[in-house]
Motif scaffolding. Structure first.
Motif, PDB file in Angstrom:
ATOM      1  N   THR A 456       0.814  -1.160  -0.123  1.00  0.00           N
ATOM      2  CA  THR A 456       0.084  -0.062   0.103  1.00  0.00           C
ATOM      3  C   THR A 456       0.858   1.304  -0.047  1.00  0.00           C
ATOM      4  O   THR A 456       0.559   2.155  -0.728  1.00  0.00           O
ATOM      5  CB  THR A 456      -0.772  -0.108   1.087  1.00  0.00           C
ATOM      6  OG1 THR A 456      -1.801  -1.130   1.127  1.00  0.00           O
ATOM      7  CG2 THR A 456      -1.869   1.259   1.181  1.00  0.00           C
ATOM      8  N   GLN A 457       2.022   1.154   0.853  1.00  0.00           N
ATOM      9  CA  GLN A 457       2.827   2.162   0.897  1.00  0.00           C
ATOM     10  C   GLN A 457       3.385   2.643  -0.273  1.00  0.00           C
ATOM     11  O   GLN A 457       3.788   3.720  -1.137  1.00  0.00           O
ATOM     12  CB  GLN A 457       4.058   2.224   2.020  1.00  0.00           C
ATOM     13  CG  GLN A 457       3.358   2.205   3.302  1.00  0.00           C
ATOM     14  CD  GLN A 457       4.313   1.776   4.602  1.00  0.00           C
ATOM     15  OE1 GLN A 457       5.179   1.001   4.029  1.00  0.00           O
ATOM     16  NE2 GLN A 457       4.142   2.376   5.574  1.00  0.00           N
ATOM     17  N   SER A 458       3.735   1.470  -1.071  1.00  0.00           N
ATOM     18  CA  SER A 458       4.463   1.544  -2.511  1.00  0.00           C
ATOM     19  C   SER A 458       3.438   2.296  -3.486  1.00  0.00           C
ATOM     20  O   SER A 458       3.718   3.047  -4.380  1.00  0.00           O
ATOM     21  CB  SER A 458       4.947   0.250  -2.885  1.00  0.00           C
ATOM     22  OG  SER A 458       6.181  -0.271  -2.246  1.00  0.00           O
ATOM     23  N   ALA A 459       2.164   1.672  -3.356  1.00  0.00           N
ATOM     24  CA  ALA A 459       1.078   2.123  -4.131  1.00  0.00           C
ATOM     25  C   ALA A 459       0.994   3.732  -4.095  1.00  0.00           C
ATOM     26  O   ALA A 459       0.651   4.407  -5.079  1.00  0.00           O
ATOM     27  CB  ALA A 459      -0.226   1.372  -4.294  1.00  0.00           C
ATOM     28  N   HIS A 460       1.118   4.035  -3.023  1.00  0.00           N
ATOM     29  CA  HIS A 460       1.020   5.534  -2.675  1.00  0.00           C
ATOM     30  C   HIS A 460       1.923   6.270  -3.440  1.00  0.00           C
ATOM     31  O   HIS A 460       1.843   7.483  -3.992  1.00  0.00           O
ATOM     32  CB  HIS A 460       0.655   6.030  -1.063  1.00  0.00           C
ATOM     33  CG  HIS A 460      -0.816   5.769  -0.623  1.00  0.00           C
ATOM     34  ND1 HIS A 460      -1.576   6.644  -0.513  1.00  0.00           N
ATOM     35  CD2 HIS A 460      -1.174   4.644   0.374  1.00  0.00           C
ATOM     36  CE1 HIS A 460      -2.797   6.181  -0.072  1.00  0.00           C
ATOM     37  NE2 HIS A 460      -2.574   5.031   0.546  1.00  0.00           N
ATOM     38  N   ALA A 461       3.209   5.743  -2.920  1.00  0.00           N
ATOM     39  CA  ALA A 461       4.259   6.681  -3.459  1.00  0.00           C
ATOM     40  C   ALA A 461       4.419   6.467  -5.064  1.00  0.00           C
ATOM     41  O   ALA A 461       4.693   7.509  -5.519  1.00  0.00           O
ATOM     42  CB  ALA A 461       5.549   5.795  -2.932  1.00  0.00           C
ATOM     43  N   ASP A 462       3.803   5.570  -5.425  1.00  0.00           N
ATOM     44  CA  ASP A 462       3.878   5.313  -7.208  1.00  0.00           C
ATOM     45  C   ASP A 462       2.812   6.099  -7.887  1.00  0.00           C
ATOM     46  O   ASP A 462       2.842   6.424  -9.081  1.00  0.00           O
ATOM     47  CB  ASP A 462       3.763   3.872  -7.826  1.00  0.00           C
ATOM     48  CG  ASP A 462       5.285   3.114  -7.199  1.00  0.00           C
ATOM     49  OD1 ASP A 462       6.243   3.896  -6.966  1.00  0.00           O
ATOM     50  OD2 ASP A 462       5.072   1.989  -7.169  1.00  0.00           O
ATOM     51  N   ASP A 463       1.644   6.622  -6.834  1.00  0.00           N
ATOM     52  CA  ASP A 463       0.516   7.053  -7.605  1.00  0.00           C
ATOM     53  C   ASP A 463       1.034   8.613  -8.191  1.00  0.00           C
ATOM     54  O   ASP A 463       1.231   9.487  -7.455  1.00  0.00           O
ATOM     55  CB  ASP A 463      -0.464   7.227  -6.334  1.00  0.00           C
ATOM     56  CG  ASP A 463      -1.801   7.948  -6.944  1.00  0.00           C
ATOM     57  OD1 ASP A 463      -1.791   7.624  -8.485  1.00  0.00           O
ATOM     58  OD2 ASP A 463      -2.714   8.346  -6.257  1.00  0.00           O
ATOM     59  N   ASP A 464       0.680   8.531  -9.569  1.00  0.00           N
ATOM     60  CA  ASP A 464       1.171   9.829 -10.241  1.00  0.00           C
ATOM     61  C   ASP A 464      -0.066  10.881 -10.609  1.00  0.00           C
ATOM     62  O   ASP A 464       0.051  11.790 -10.991  1.00  0.00           O
ATOM     63  CB  ASP A 464       1.683   9.535 -11.671  1.00  0.00           C
ATOM     64  CG  ASP A 464       0.752   8.662 -12.366  1.00  0.00           C
ATOM     65  OD1 ASP A 464      -0.306   8.341 -12.088  1.00  0.00           O
ATOM     66  OD2 ASP A 464       1.179   8.171 -13.495  1.00  0.00           O
ATOM     67  N   ASP A 465      -1.243  10.414  -9.900  1.00  0.00           N
ATOM     68  CA  ASP A 465      -2.244  11.254 -10.158  1.00  0.00           C
ATOM     69  C   ASP A 465      -2.682  11.638 -11.442  1.00  0.00           C
ATOM     70  O   ASP A 465      -3.476  12.542 -11.996  1.00  0.00           O
ATOM     71  CB  ASP A 465      -2.134  12.790  -9.228  1.00  0.00           C
ATOM     72  CG  ASP A 465      -2.190  12.809  -7.973  1.00  0.00           C
ATOM     73  OD1 ASP A 465      -1.145  13.657  -7.373  1.00  0.00           O
ATOM     74  OD2 ASP A 465      -2.579  11.839  -7.122  1.00  0.00           O
ATOM     75  N   ALA A 466      -2.450  10.791 -12.302  1.00  0.00           N
ATOM     76  CA  ALA A 466      -2.733  10.684 -13.687  1.00  0.00           C
ATOM     77  C   ALA A 466      -4.119  10.465 -13.907  1.00  0.00           C
ATOM     78  O   ALA A 466      -4.469   9.300 -13.418  1.00  0.00           O
ATOM     79  CB  ALA A 466      -1.812  10.014 -14.364  1.00  0.00           C
ATOM     80  N   GLU A 467      -4.982  11.258 -14.646  1.00  0.00           N
ATOM     81  CA  GLU A 467      -6.421  10.731 -15.016  1.00  0.00           C
ATOM     82  C   GLU A 467      -6.484  11.147 -16.375  1.00  0.00           C
ATOM     83  O   GLU A 467      -6.382  12.502 -16.718  1.00  0.00           O
ATOM     84  CB  GLU A 467      -7.306  11.404 -14.243  1.00  0.00           C
ATOM     85  CG  GLU A 467      -8.716  11.077 -14.329  1.00  0.00           C
ATOM     86  CD  GLU A 467      -9.554  12.174 -13.796  1.00  0.00           C
ATOM     87  OE1 GLU A 467     -10.604  12.546 -14.391  1.00  0.00           O
ATOM     88  OE2 GLU A 467      -9.293  12.364 -12.683  1.00  0.00           O
ATOM     89  N   PRO A 468      -6.777  10.499 -17.285  1.00  0.00           N
ATOM     90  CA  PRO A 468      -7.159  11.002 -18.651  1.00  0.00           C
ATOM     91  C   PRO A 468      -8.335  12.098 -18.864  1.00  0.00           C
ATOM     92  O   PRO A 468      -9.207  11.994 -18.175  1.00  0.00           O
ATOM     93  CB  PRO A 468      -7.661   9.825 -19.375  1.00  0.00           C
ATOM     94  CG  PRO A 468      -6.976   8.558 -18.705  1.00  0.00           C
ATOM     95  CD  PRO A 468      -7.247   8.997 -17.236  1.00  0.00           C
TER      96      PRO A 468
END
Length: 700
Positions: A456-468
């Motif tokens: 979960t921590q990795s997923a938060h760190a990798d989240d780039d807030d990208a949304e088409p």
């Protein structure tokens, strides 16, 4: 802001201190007498309290109190908090009741007190609480009848009455605390604040929580838990597990998620261990602080009696642990050591006449086996047994052990000294072997939760807030039209833009268009209801499958129109969608989301199709996900075992499934206007994953 002023204050003022026997003000005053710093009684009606000079108000104190404790009636509290802030106090504990638990007037008083605290940068615990203790500092700022022993456990509770019961219990069980906190209504200081404070506290080895509600800031609680749980165990017991209060929702997902199930998923991904009983709450806090976590579920049992070994085995297997398969090398060593009549399998029965040397050597041999993740030593007092001598040997083994070692010394007087030796060596002891096996299962569960936490921590760190940007535009267009329910065609377009594969689907608003769409797609096709208002198409005869020609499509059009008109009126029928009939063999899954009032978007995965509510095979998770956490989420369901293949069927394309789950989680996390989204069925095959149907509800 730091909470140190609550637990290491330089000075304290007690507003409402009194000599009146049996009063809260007197009980707290008596308890504060052991505090080494200055304690000032504040009482406008008396010049002194128990021989100590009293002061009429906070402003008249000879120095600024770092901590102010208030026990006066609720109506006086907002002004007293204001006075404390003006004086320069850092922290306030409001013991008094009569706030939001009493209704609108009490809620108004609570809001006023909180506003006063925030104006002056004052932190507030309570209202309506028992108080707090820091045994290492000699601080008992509560009206409990006794003080906690110093120890390594921080105990946080929303129930003041439970605090007093736990305190009595802890004296009998010799349980010590780094802090004892009654949180009360949590108007200001909440779970997140307390977890972060004790996460950094050198006296605290583990945090245990009695929880009645998550509070108003669930995200702060989860963020704090994620930051602390990997370093210090957090163990929670949560009451109110029923879901009567969960909101009704039209989607499959909303109907199948309840607040308790959502909390369970949130705790799991945050590395927090949830238990069911008070005894287990403290037991697991102790075990997790003393023993390494098992690398896997495989337990070896060494016992001097067969029956207790069988009891432990049942508890282990029923709890989803596993008996370790002993290696050929281990078996050979045991055969050389033990009498010929030993059990010759795990549990290893060393027989009732085993002396300390035999028992200990068998334990060493088993512990060295690479296929063993943990060891349970069980002893029953028999005529030839020396429980104390064997305990000394086990304690020696424990000093060098790299795997968890638990013990069940069964009996009473004859094993008491042995238990004390084991406990002193940090080997947890249990009255009964099934309790010990259950503790091992919980330890394994905690390890799995820490893996969830890491992912979960990795997923938060990798989240780039990208949304088409097309996603936002599509939702805005639906809302501008005055609708909140997307058509199936719109829903599939939304998924496609988000990177989720969908089956080719065309909308048809008359019979001829339906035939034309079928001809363009190619037979066989499926024809489904197109409606702005109807949620579940199959419930009203709105789905026709495996249509092989134009005539069948025409008949399907008329049948769906007539079914819907009969049940809901012609206005509910907008037309149909025509889609390719998928003939690949695969598995029907459901992937959905609904919005929880406290935790936001909640994800659901499980067995799908028309029997989704009947099968009730699903697991919940919270976004964001990465591929590792997506796979762990899938493995929580029963259908996951089928997805791996067997009986001539190949496994599904797990890489494609993981990818869809990650993209789905990203979509609902970043587009909060999606209230509910169901993909049912989501078809998983060996060649990929495909959304066959979708339903989306949006909001402003």
């Amino acid at each position: 802001m730091s909470l140190a002023s609550f637990f290491q204050p330089r000075s304290i003022a007690l507003v409402g201190a009194t000599e009146r026997e049996g009063s809260v003000g007197r009980a707290i005053w008596d308890n504060l007498r052991s505090f080494t710093g200055p304690v000032f009684p504040v009482n406008a009606k008396h010049a002194e309290v128990c021989g100590v000079r009293a002061f009429p108000k906070i402003a008249s104190l000879p120095e600024v109190p770092e901590l102010v404790i208030i026990v006066t009636p609720a109506a006086t509290v907002p002004q007293l908090v204001e006075d404390a802030g003006i004086a320069g106090a850092k922290a306030v504990v409001v013991i008094s009741a009569g706030f939001k638990e009493t209704g609108a007037e009490g809620a108004k008083l609570e809001a006023e007190a909180l506003a006063a605290a925030r104006r002056h940068g004052v932190r507030l615990i309570g209202p309506n609480c028992l108080g707090l203790m820091n045994p290492h500092a000699g601080l008992n700022a509560s009206f409990a009848s006794s003080v906690a022993r110093p120890g390594r456990v921080a105990f946080l509770s929303q129930s003041g009455a439970l605090c007093t019961a736990i305190l009595d219990w802890s004296h009998d069980q010799h349980v010590g605390f780094s802090a004892f906190v009654s949180t009360g209504a949590m108007a200001d200081v909440g779970w997140g604040d307390l977890i972060r404070h004790f996460g950094a506290d050198p006296h605290t080895g583990s945090i245990v929580i009695y929880m009645e509600s998550v509070g108003d800031d669930a995200s702060a609680f989860l963020a704090a838990a994620r930051s602390v749980a990997a370093e210090k165990p957090i163990v929670v017991i949560k009451v109110g597990r029923t879901s009567e209060a969960s909101r009704a929702a039209a989607s499959h997902t909303g109907a199948m998620t309840g607040s308790d199930a959502v909390l369970d998923a949130a705790l799991r991904q945050s590395g927090v261990l949830r238990v069911d009983t008070i005894e287990e709450l403290f037991d697991m806090a102790e075990v997790l602080a003393k023993q390494p976590l098992p690398a896997g579920p495989r337990l070896a049992i060494v016992t001097n009696a067969g029956g207790p070994g069988a009891l432990a085995t049942d508890a282990l297997v029923l709890g989803h642990g596993a008996l370790a398969d002993l290696s050929a090398e281990t078996m050979a060593e045991l055969n050389a050591l033990l009498p010929a009549s030993w059990s010759h399998h795990n549990p290893v029965d060393v027989l009732g006449d085993a002396d300390a040397a035999r028992f200990a050597q068998a334990l060493r041999i088993v512990s060295r086996d690479r296929g063993v993740d943990g060891v349970l030593a069980i002893l029953t007092p028999q005529a030839m047994t020396h429980p104390t001598d064997i305990a000394r040997e086990v304690a020696q083994i424990a000093q060098k052990a790299e795997k968890p070692l638990l013990a069940s010394w069964m009996g009473a007087q004859s094993v008491m000294e042995g238990r004390a030796i084991l406990n002193a060596a940090h080997v947890p002891t249990y009255d009964y072997p099934d309790e010990a096996a259950h503790a091992f299962v919980r330890m394994r569960e905690h390890r799995m939760r820490l893996l969830w936490l890491s992912e979960t921590q990795s997923a938060h760190a990798d989240d780039d807030d990208a949304e088409p940007p097309q996603v936002s535009e599509m939702i805005s267009a639906v809302l501008r039209s005055g609708r909140t329910l997307m058509t199936e065609q719109e829903a599939k377009q939304l998924l496609q833009v988000a990177g989720i594969p969908v089956v080719e689907t065309r909308a048809a608003y008359d019979e001829a268009a339906a035939v034309a769409a079928a001809e363009a797609i190619g037979y066989p096709v499926a024809v489904k209801l197109l409606s702005d208002t109807i949620t579940h198409k199959s419930d009203c005869g709105g789905v026709q499958l495996n249509l092989l020609n134009a005539t069948a499509v025409q008949q399907a059009w008329r049948l769906i129109r007539d079914n819907v008109t009969h049940l809901h009126g012609l206005g509910a029928f907008d037309g149909v969608t025509v889609q390719r009939m998928i003939t690949q063999k695969g598995y029907e899954l459901i992937l959905g989301t609904s919005t929880d009032a406290q935790f936001g978007p909640v994800l659901l995965f499980g067995a799908g199709g028309t029997l989704v509510e009947v099968l009730q095979d699903r697991a919940l998770a919270l976004p964001p996900l990465n591929h590792a956490s997506a796979r762990r989420w899938v493995e929580q369901t029963r259908i996951s075992r089928v997805l791996h293949g067997g009986r001539g069927q190949p496994p599904v394309d797990f890489a494609a499934l993981d990818d869809v789950l990650v993209k789905f989680a990203r979509l609902v996390q970043h587009e909060r206007r999606i209230v509910e989204l169901d993909i049912n069925p989501l078809l998983a095959t060996s060649e990929g994953v495909l959304a066959l149907d979708a339903r989306v509800v949006v909001r402003e």
